[in-house]
Scaffold this motif. Structure first.
Motif, PDB file in Angstrom:
ATOM      1  N   HIS A 191       0.866  -1.181   0.000  1.00 57.51           N
ATOM      2  CA  HIS A 191       0.000   0.000   0.000  1.00 57.51           C
ATOM      3  C   HIS A 191       0.902   1.230   0.000  1.00 57.51           C
ATOM      4  O   HIS A 191       1.730   1.401   0.894  1.00 57.51           O
ATOM      5  CB  HIS A 191      -0.868  -0.023   1.264  1.00 57.51           C
ATOM      6  CG  HIS A 191      -1.678   1.199   1.506  1.00 57.51           C
ATOM      7  ND1 HIS A 191      -2.721   1.586   0.702  1.00 57.51           N
ATOM      8  CD2 HIS A 191      -1.624   2.113   2.511  1.00 57.51           C
ATOM      9  CE1 HIS A 191      -3.275   2.691   1.188  1.00 57.51           C
ATOM     10  NE2 HIS A 191      -2.617   3.038   2.279  1.00 57.51           N
ATOM     11  N   SER A 202       3.904   4.459   3.091  1.00 62.25           N
ATOM     12  CA  SER A 202       4.061   3.143   2.496  1.00 62.25           C
ATOM     13  C   SER A 202       3.888   2.093   3.583  1.00 62.25           C
ATOM     14  O   SER A 202       4.282   2.296   4.726  1.00 62.25           O
ATOM     15  CB  SER A 202       5.419   3.007   1.802  1.00 62.25           C
ATOM     16  OG  SER A 202       6.462   3.375   2.674  1.00 62.25           O
ATOM     17  N   VAL A 213      -2.301  10.147  -4.742  1.00 62.59           N
ATOM     18  CA  VAL A 213      -2.274   9.028  -5.673  1.00 62.59           C
ATOM     19  C   VAL A 213      -1.939   7.794  -4.846  1.00 62.59           C
ATOM     20  O   VAL A 213      -1.019   7.827  -4.018  1.00 62.59           O
ATOM     21  CB  VAL A 213      -1.208   9.230  -6.772  1.00 62.59           C
ATOM     22  CG1 VAL A 213      -1.101   7.999  -7.652  1.00 62.59           C
ATOM     23  CG2 VAL A 213      -1.517  10.458  -7.595  1.00 62.59           C
ATOM     24  N   ALA A 214      -2.682   6.715  -5.061  1.00 67.89           N
ATOM     25  CA  ALA A 214      -2.461   5.510  -4.263  1.00 67.89           C
ATOM     26  C   ALA A 214      -2.199   4.308  -5.158  1.00 67.89           C
ATOM     27  O   ALA A 214      -2.664   4.242  -6.302  1.00 67.89           O
ATOM     28  CB  ALA A 214      -3.674   5.232  -3.388  1.00 67.89           C
ATOM     29  N   TYR A 215      -1.437   3.385  -4.604  1.00 71.15           N
ATOM     30  CA  TYR A 215      -1.236   2.078  -5.219  1.00 71.15           C
ATOM     31  C   TYR A 215      -1.514   1.037  -4.146  1.00 71.15           C
ATOM     32  O   TYR A 215      -1.009   1.135  -3.021  1.00 71.15           O
ATOM     33  CB  TYR A 215       0.204   1.880  -5.722  1.00 71.15           C
ATOM     34  CG  TYR A 215       0.485   0.426  -6.033  1.00 71.15           C
ATOM     35  CD1 TYR A 215       0.068  -0.138  -7.233  1.00 71.15           C
ATOM     36  CD2 TYR A 215       1.104  -0.406  -5.095  1.00 71.15           C
ATOM     37  CE1 TYR A 215       0.281  -1.484  -7.508  1.00 71.15           C
ATOM     38  CE2 TYR A 215       1.312  -1.750  -5.365  1.00 71.15           C
ATOM     39  CZ  TYR A 215       0.904  -2.281  -6.561  1.00 71.15           C
ATOM     40  OH  TYR A 215       1.100  -3.613  -6.825  1.00 71.15           O
ATOM     41  N   ASP A 216      -2.311   0.032  -4.497  1.00 67.24           N
ATOM     42  CA  ASP A 216      -2.566  -1.113  -3.639  1.00 67.24           C
ATOM     43  C   ASP A 216      -2.454  -2.362  -4.498  1.00 67.24           C
ATOM     44  O   ASP A 216      -3.025  -2.400  -5.594  1.00 67.24           O
ATOM     45  CB  ASP A 216      -3.980  -1.065  -3.038  1.00 67.24           C
ATOM     46  CG  ASP A 216      -4.163   0.058  -2.039  1.00 67.24           C
ATOM     47  OD1 ASP A 216      -3.240   0.287  -1.246  1.00 67.24           O
ATOM     48  OD2 ASP A 216      -5.231   0.688  -2.050  1.00 67.24           O
ATOM     49  N   GLY A 217      -1.742  -3.364  -4.011  1.00 65.30           N
ATOM     50  CA  GLY A 217      -1.673  -4.600  -4.775  1.00 65.30           C
ATOM     51  C   GLY A 217      -0.911  -5.701  -4.067  1.00 65.30           C
ATOM     52  O   GLY A 217      -0.098  -5.449  -3.179  1.00 65.30           O
TER      53      GLY A 217
END
Length: 112
Positions: free
Chosen positions: A4, A57, A90-94
């Motif tokens: 995340h 993070s 801005v987000a990143y999840d994976g």
């Protein structure tokens, strides 16, 4: 594992006391959220950051731990405190391979 990352543009009203409070929330998240492997808030040092000066993070054991974090009292309090000062996010999840972070990112310069 579940990664995340949230990159933020903050307004110019933030000061040292703002960052001290954010760090207190970081410690609270670390102590209260199960399934958390790593949690960090800091300045984005990339010269290609596109104005996103700060980043949160986190690495969780799985997506379910991330989902629990999202609704936890520690995260919701941190988010409520920070949101008035966030101009853009801005987000990143994976999901990531368990070995990726240790064996590839830190040892293979081509990944970065």
């Amino acid at each position: 594992m579940f990664l995340h990352v949230v990159m933020m543009q903050l307004d110019n009203q933030v000061d040292g006391s703002f960052f001290e409070q954010v760090q207190a929330f970081v410690e609270r998240v670390k102590s209260e959220c199960d399934g958390l492997i790593m949690f960090h808030f800091g300045q984005n040092e990339a010269d290609r950051a596109g104005g996103y000066q700060y980043v949160t993070s986190a690495i969780f054991v799985d997506a379910a731990a991330h989902d629990s974090y999202q609704i936890s009292p520690a995260h919701t309090a941190m988010k409520a405190f920070m949101t008035p000062h966030i101009k853009d996010v801005v987000a990143y999840d994976g999901n990531v391979s368990d070995g990726l972070l240790i064996t590839e990112v830190f040892t293979n310069s081509n990944v970065l």
